[in-house]
Design an enzyme around this catalytic site. Structure first.
Site, PDB file in Angstrom:
ATOM      1  CB  SER A  36      -0.901  -0.002   1.236  1.00  0.00           C
ATOM      2  OG  SER A  36      -0.102   0.221   2.382  1.00  0.00           O
ATOM      3  CE  LYS A  37      -2.254   6.957  -2.059  1.00  0.00           C
ATOM      4  NZ  LYS A  37      -3.342   7.805  -1.648  1.00  0.00           N
ATOM      5  NE  ARG A  38       0.768   0.158   5.971  1.00  0.00           N
ATOM      6  CZ  ARG A  38       1.527  -0.854   6.341  1.00  0.00           C
ATOM      7  NH1 ARG A  38       2.737  -0.644   6.819  1.00  0.00           N
ATOM      8  NH2 ARG A  38       1.064  -2.088   6.247  1.00  0.00           N
TER       9      ARG A  38
END
Ligand code: GLU
Length: 466
Positions: free
Chosen positions: A237-239
């Site tokens: 994911s984005k993180r």
């Protein structure tokens, strides 16, 4: 059989690496078998779907070279067709109207949860003749017994009992079709032979198969591709960093490097790492797709990108590098030929951004010396060595590599010192400390005027700090 695959993104964001990999596998499979690759935009969720996102998906696919043969088909343009199929299912008694209230559905759900059962619709309206005039949803009449077998081309055989599945809503009370309905109708209408998609959809597959079978439609082959994990084992994911395909363009990656990375993320062919696109097409098979999830590894992507920067035609790299140089305020037409600079520097950079940064000194004077490099090179006596070199270089008749090399050597001989005593300060004077190739090539590319000017600046600096 004509091979037909599809990529069916929901346009609710940018094209992310997971979607791009699914698209790549579908595209490769179609290309490998001389088939067709269809693009279908699953935009029935009108609140979350945007044109911007469609554009972003198209842009990402174009950048990666995943050209589609048919489409894009928009599901929102096909509501009439979905209604027609719902009508057919109703006529055949394969679907029914349900007017159970939210309260009733919530009630049975609570009871089931209390009994530790999987929440499911209890079939209350199956045999009730709910009038079309009152608010209702339409449910598919799922078979009550027997098993659904999915012979998944990646996962192997998956068997799901019909007792596990309930009567799924296929049209909502506002008349809109649900995901499973649109997908099975489209896969049929678009004559998809192989559905290659993320394994988050595996639990929908038995439902889609049941509906295809109910209408005596062919069931495609399915291949569910495992998800991509971040380096910590959680779903990517984005993180974890960049997940948008276009971010990689901005970050200085070549599309062929990202494609190569994505094809190896969950697929292998022996221990080969580098695949040109044509080679991927020749070699790609679904049985080479791993069953286990793969973890995204930015270091490996950087390594691949480096290989492509190193091995690509410098003219192509020049074309791609220009915009990154532009971002640094550099016009590469004002200075040495960019292809020559690329050939000199390309082994020293993993991204085009890095390549632009370490190539800047060929085009403009740097603002400051790298402190570490200057600390090492600008020792006592370095100013005299630079001055002696300057005299010879400034007086050279011919600004050519050999002549430059001879001038440096003559300076070394004149001073009676080791080569490094002249070469080291000279290199830092000219490059500021940036990674660079052979000294004579570096100076040659930088040019005589800039060489002399930068030597003067370095001498000034050495003298002012002593
Ligand atoms: N629209 C779905 C998604 O974006 C894919 C559906 C499918 O491939 O069947 O996840």
């Amino acid at each position: 059989m004509t091979i037909r695959t599809r990529f069916a993104p929901s346009p609710t964001g940018y094209l992310h690496v997971g979607g791009a990999r699914t698209a790549l596998f579908s595209w490769l499979f179609a290309r490998r078998h001389g088939g067709k690759f269809v693009l279908r935009i699953e935009d029935t969720d009108r609140e979350r779907s945007t044109q911007e996102s469609v554009n972003a998906i198209l842009e990402g696919m174009t950048w990666l070279g995943l050209e589609y043969d048919e489409g894009p088909f928009y599901q929102t343009h096909r509501f009439e067709r979905y209604n027609e199929v719902v009508g057919r299912l109703l006529d055949k008694g394969l679907a029914y109207r349900c007017n159970c209230s939210r309260e009733r559905l919530d009630g049975i759900r609570e009871q089931q949860l209390a009994r530790k059962e999987k929440p499911r619709y209890d079939g209350h309206c199956r045999d009730r003749a709910v009038s079309p005039d009152e608010p209702h949803v339409i449910r598919f009449r799922n078979p009550l017994s027997g098993d659904v077998v999915v012979d998944d081309l990646v996962r192997g055989r998956v068997v799901v009992g019909n007792a596990e599945l309930d009567d799924l809503v296929i049209r909502r009370s506002d008349g809109s079709p649900t995901y499973n309905l649109t997908v099975f109708v489209d896969d049929h209408d678009m004559a998809i032979s192989h559905v290659i998609r993320g394994d988050d959809h595996l639990n929908n597959t038995p439902r889609q198969i049941n509906m295809l079978r109910a209408l005596d439609w062919d069931v495609p082959h399915y291949a569910h591709v495992p998800m991509i994990l971040g380096d910590d084992g959680a779903r990517l994911s984005k993180r974890h960093g960049a997940v948008s395909v276009m971010q990689y363009l901005q970050d200085g990656y070549l599309p062929e490097a990202l494609l190569n990375y994505l094809v190896r993320l969950g697929w292998s062919h022996g221990d080969q790492e580098i695949f040109a696109v044509d080679e991927m097409i020749q070699l790609f098979e679904l049985d080479g797709v791993n069953r286990a999830p793969s973890a995204f590894n930015t270091e490996k992507l950087r390594w691949l990108n480096q290989q492509y920067i190193k091995d690509s035609d410098p003219a192509r790299i020049a074309h791609l590098l220009s915009s990154h140089l532009g971002d640094l305020g550099i016009d590469p037409t004002e200075g040495p030929a960019l292809t020559a600079v690329i050939e000199a520097q390309r082994e020293r950079a993993s991204t085009l951004i890095e390549l632009a940064e370490i190539s800047a000194f060929y085009y403009r004077d740097f603002e400051s010396f790298d402190a570490k490099a200057a600390g090492k090179a600008f020792k006592a006596g370095a100013d005299d060595a630079l001055l002696a070199a300057r005299t010879r270089l400034a007086g050279l008749g011919d600004w050519a590599r050999e002549a430059i090399h001879a001038a440096v050597q003559a300076t070394v001989d004149e001073l009676g010192v080791g080569f490094g005593k002249v070469a080291m300060p000279l290199r830092v004077a000219i490059t500021g400390g940036a990674p660079s190739p052979d000294l004579d090539l570096t100076l040659f590319l930088v040019g005589r005027d800039a060489t002399v000017r930068r030597i003067d600046k370095a001498i000034e600096r050495i003298r002012s700090t002593q």
